[in-house]
Design a protein around this motif. Structure first.
Motif, PDB file in Angstrom:
ATOM      1  N   LEU A 176       0.931  -1.100   0.014  1.00 55.26           N
ATOM      2  CA  LEU A 176      -0.019   0.048   0.078  1.00 55.26           C
ATOM      3  C   LEU A 176       0.968   1.451  -0.199  1.00 55.26           C
ATOM      4  CD1 LEU A 176      -2.389  -0.969   2.803  1.00 55.26           C
ATOM      5  CD2 LEU A 176      -2.574  -1.687   0.498  1.00 55.26           C
ATOM      6  N   ALA A 177       0.388   2.062  -0.789  1.00 53.02           N
ATOM      7  CA  ALA A 177       1.199   3.467  -0.816  1.00 53.02           C
ATOM      8  C   ALA A 177       0.384   4.646  -1.034  1.00 53.02           C
ATOM      9  CB  ALA A 177       2.127   3.358  -2.091  1.00 53.02           C
ATOM     10  N   SER A 178       0.592   5.710  -0.268  1.00 49.81           N
ATOM     11  CA  SER A 178      -0.047   6.982  -0.653  1.00 49.81           C
ATOM     12  C   SER A 178       0.668   7.709  -1.682  1.00 49.81           C
ATOM     13  CB  SER A 178       0.217   7.912   0.865  1.00 49.81           C
ATOM     14  OG  SER A 178      -0.267   9.089   0.733  1.00 49.81           O
ATOM     15  N   TYR A 179      -0.052   8.291  -2.594  1.00 49.94           N
ATOM     16  CA  TYR A 179       0.386   8.609  -3.897  1.00 49.94           C
ATOM     17  C   TYR A 179       0.067  10.056  -4.088  1.00 49.94           C
ATOM     18  CZ  TYR A 179      -4.355   7.848  -5.278  1.00 49.94           C
ATOM     19  OH  TYR A 179      -5.556   7.880  -5.344  1.00 49.94           O
ATOM     20  N   GLN A 180      -0.541  10.611  -3.220  1.00 53.27           N
ATOM     21  CA  GLN A 180      -1.057  12.001  -2.954  1.00 53.27           C
ATOM     22  C   GLN A 180       0.113  13.081  -3.588  1.00 53.27           C
ATOM     23  OE1 GLN A 180      -3.179  13.323   0.544  1.00 53.27           O
ATOM     24  NE2 GLN A 180      -4.263  14.925  -0.613  1.00 53.27           N
ATOM     25  N   GLY A 181      -0.111  13.898  -4.400  1.00 57.14           N
ATOM     26  CA  GLY A 181       0.810  14.849  -4.913  1.00 57.14           C
ATOM     27  C   GLY A 181       1.616  14.482  -5.902  1.00 57.14           C
ATOM     28  N   LEU A 182       1.604  13.278  -6.683  1.00 49.93           N
ATOM     29  CA  LEU A 182       2.144  12.904  -7.890  1.00 49.93           C
ATOM     30  C   LEU A 182       1.450  13.690  -8.990  1.00 49.93           C
ATOM     31  CD1 LEU A 182       2.880   9.135  -7.310  1.00 49.93           C
ATOM     32  CD2 LEU A 182       4.604  10.705  -7.158  1.00 49.93           C
ATOM     33  N   THR A 183       2.308  13.782 -10.129  1.00 47.72           N
ATOM     34  CA  THR A 183       1.801  14.485 -11.103  1.00 47.72           C
ATOM     35  C   THR A 183       1.168  13.326 -12.040  1.00 47.72           C
ATOM     36  OG1 THR A 183       3.908  14.553 -12.198  1.00 47.72           O
ATOM     37  CG2 THR A 183       3.480  16.598 -10.893  1.00 47.72           C
ATOM     38  N   VAL A 184       0.455  13.757 -12.947  1.00 48.41           N
ATOM     39  CA  VAL A 184       0.040  12.790 -13.913  1.00 48.41           C
ATOM     40  C   VAL A 184       1.153  12.077 -14.681  1.00 48.41           C
ATOM     41  CG1 VAL A 184      -1.322  12.101 -15.946  1.00 48.41           C
ATOM     42  CG2 VAL A 184      -2.058  13.679 -14.398  1.00 48.41           C
ATOM     43  N   GLU A 185       2.222  12.854 -15.091  1.00 50.47           N
ATOM     44  CA  GLU A 185       3.505  12.226 -15.710  1.00 50.47           C
ATOM     45  C   GLU A 185       4.209  11.188 -14.837  1.00 50.47           C
ATOM     46  OE1 GLU A 185       7.680  14.191 -16.679  1.00 50.47           O
ATOM     47  OE2 GLU A 185       5.994  15.082 -17.958  1.00 50.47           O
ATOM     48  N   GLU A 186       4.300  11.756 -13.548  1.00 45.06           N
ATOM     49  CA  GLU A 186       4.877  10.797 -12.575  1.00 45.06           C
ATOM     50  C   GLU A 186       4.379   9.638 -12.383  1.00 45.06           C
ATOM     51  OE1 GLU A 186       7.158  14.187  -9.706  1.00 45.06           O
ATOM     52  OE2 GLU A 186       5.123  13.650  -9.285  1.00 45.06           O
ATOM     53  N   ASP A 187       2.916   9.580 -12.246  1.00 48.58           N
ATOM     54  CA  ASP A 187       2.103   8.698 -11.912  1.00 48.58           C
ATOM     55  C   ASP A 187       2.314   7.569 -13.122  1.00 48.58           C
ATOM     56  OD1 ASP A 187       0.116   7.162 -10.537  1.00 48.58           O
ATOM     57  OD2 ASP A 187      -1.311   7.646 -12.175  1.00 48.58           O
ATOM     58  N   THR A 188       2.365   8.001 -14.267  1.00 41.73           N
ATOM     59  CA  THR A 188       2.303   7.253 -15.706  1.00 41.73           C
ATOM     60  C   THR A 188       3.844   6.511 -15.490  1.00 41.73           C
ATOM     61  OG1 THR A 188       0.791   8.860 -16.727  1.00 41.73           O
ATOM     62  CG2 THR A 188       2.446   7.366 -18.224  1.00 41.73           C
ATOM     63  N   GLN A 189       4.819   7.288 -15.034  1.00 41.36           N
ATOM     64  CA  GLN A 189       6.037   6.605 -15.181  1.00 41.36           C
ATOM     65  C   GLN A 189       5.866   5.614 -14.033  1.00 41.36           C
ATOM     66  OE1 GLN A 189       9.009   9.894 -13.911  1.00 41.36           O
ATOM     67  NE2 GLN A 189      10.470   8.081 -13.975  1.00 41.36           N
ATOM     68  N   LEU A 190       5.552   5.883 -13.055  1.00 43.86           N
ATOM     69  CA  LEU A 190       5.496   4.693 -11.910  1.00 43.86           C
ATOM     70  C   LEU A 190       4.514   3.516 -12.455  1.00 43.86           C
ATOM     71  CD1 LEU A 190       5.795   3.636  -9.060  1.00 43.86           C
ATOM     72  CD2 LEU A 190       3.627   4.956  -8.606  1.00 43.86           C
ATOM     73  N   ARG A 191       3.403   3.590 -12.873  1.00 45.33           N
ATOM     74  CA  ARG A 191       2.743   2.578 -13.475  1.00 45.33           C
ATOM     75  C   ARG A 191       3.635   1.919 -14.682  1.00 45.33           C
ATOM     76  NH1 ARG A 191      -2.884   2.666 -12.432  1.00 45.33           N
ATOM     77  NH2 ARG A 191      -3.352   4.389 -11.350  1.00 45.33           N
ATOM     78  N   LYS A 192       4.205   2.372 -15.262  1.00 44.93           N
ATOM     79  CA  LYS A 192       5.272   1.772 -16.465  1.00 44.93           C
ATOM     80  C   LYS A 192       6.129   0.910 -15.612  1.00 44.93           C
ATOM     81  CE  LYS A 192       7.691   2.809 -20.563  1.00 44.93           C
ATOM     82  NZ  LYS A 192       9.287   2.601 -20.497  1.00 44.93           N
ATOM     83  N   SER A 193       6.603   1.622 -14.567  1.00 43.82           N
ATOM     84  CA  SER A 193       7.748   0.725 -13.913  1.00 43.82           C
ATOM     85  C   SER A 193       7.432  -0.496 -13.411  1.00 43.82           C
ATOM     86  CB  SER A 193       8.432   1.709 -12.985  1.00 43.82           C
ATOM     87  OG  SER A 193       9.023   2.737 -13.675  1.00 43.82           O
ATOM     88  N   LEU A 194       6.200  -0.152 -12.818  1.00 39.28           N
ATOM     89  CA  LEU A 194       5.358  -1.518 -12.031  1.00 39.28           C
ATOM     90  C   LEU A 194       5.037  -2.775 -13.067  1.00 39.28           C
ATOM     91  CD1 LEU A 194       3.408   0.467  -9.774  1.00 39.28           C
ATOM     92  CD2 LEU A 194       5.136  -1.314  -8.941  1.00 39.28           C
ATOM     93  N   ARG A 195       4.540  -2.250 -14.301  1.00 38.33           N
ATOM     94  CA  ARG A 195       3.935  -2.972 -15.360  1.00 38.33           C
ATOM     95  C   ARG A 195       5.316  -3.713 -15.704  1.00 38.33           C
ATOM     96  NH1 ARG A 195       0.828   0.286 -17.382  1.00 38.33           N
ATOM     97  NH2 ARG A 195       2.374   1.548 -18.845  1.00 38.33           N
ATOM     98  N   GLU A 196       6.378  -2.980 -16.009  1.00 36.21           N
ATOM     99  CA  GLU A 196       7.637  -3.710 -16.556  1.00 36.21           C
ATOM    100  C   GLU A 196       7.952  -4.818 -15.574  1.00 36.21           C
ATOM    101  OE1 GLU A 196      10.252  -0.721 -17.363  1.00 36.21           O
ATOM    102  OE2 GLU A 196       9.350  -0.113 -19.347  1.00 36.21           O
TER     103      GLU A 196
END
Length: 167
Positions: free
Chosen positions: A27-47
């Motif tokens: 579980l992680a708190s993601y409040q404050g991440l930009t859309v670009e950062e969230d997209t980058q995080l999701r890509k890293s997790l997917r990989e």
């Protein structure tokens, strides 16, 4: 039964299934991440083969209680994302922790590994464990080194004996 309740029950069932199937959940708190950062995080997790979702905390609470994971309920406050690791138990923690090093807005809250609930510090320790593939490679490397040394020794003895018989 109204349609809204049916949808909620279906979501709770989906969350329960993912919680049961996953080797590790973070579980992680993601409040404050930009859309670009969230997209980058999701890509890293997917990989890394990690599924990343955001659910209503009330639905996750219901699913967790049904599975006997009441210990994570206190961590379900505010915007919380969930990373499910199905293949590698360390992958969700590792990817989220690495991302959090560069993006201070992402905060690890808790995790579940094999039914045991861990706080943020334990999740960070889990993140430092190498992946299964790396551990296997290290193990094979440790097997190979003595064998290589042994083969080198045998070859040196053979060359010495050949040199001694040539004289």
């Amino acid at each position: 039964m109204n349609k809204n309740r049916q949808m909620k029950e279906a979501k709770v069932a989906e969350i329960k299934e993912k919680l049961e199937k996953a080797q590790a959940v973070v579980l992680a708190s993601y409040q404050g991440l930009t859309v670009e950062e969230d997209t980058q995080l999701r890509k890293s997790l997917r990989e890394a083969g990690v599924e990343y979702k955001v659910y209503k905390n009330s639905l996750v609470t219901l699913a967790a209680k049904e599975l006997g994971h009441e210990g994570i309920v206190p961590f379900l406050e505010g915007p919380v994302s969930i990373a499910f690791g199905y293949e590698d138990a360390t992958a969700p923690a590792r990817v989220l922790n690495n991302f959090a090093k560069d993006h201070k807005k992402l905060e690890l809250k808790a995790g579940i590994v094999d039914g045991t609930i861990y706080g943020s510090e334990e999740v960070k320790k889990l993140a430092s464990i190498p992946s299964k593939e790396v551990l296997i490679a290290q193990l094979l490397g440790s097997f190979k080194a003595p064998l290589s040394n042994f083969a080198y020794l045998i070859n040196a003895i053979k060359e010495k004996n050949e040199a001694g018989s040539a004289e």
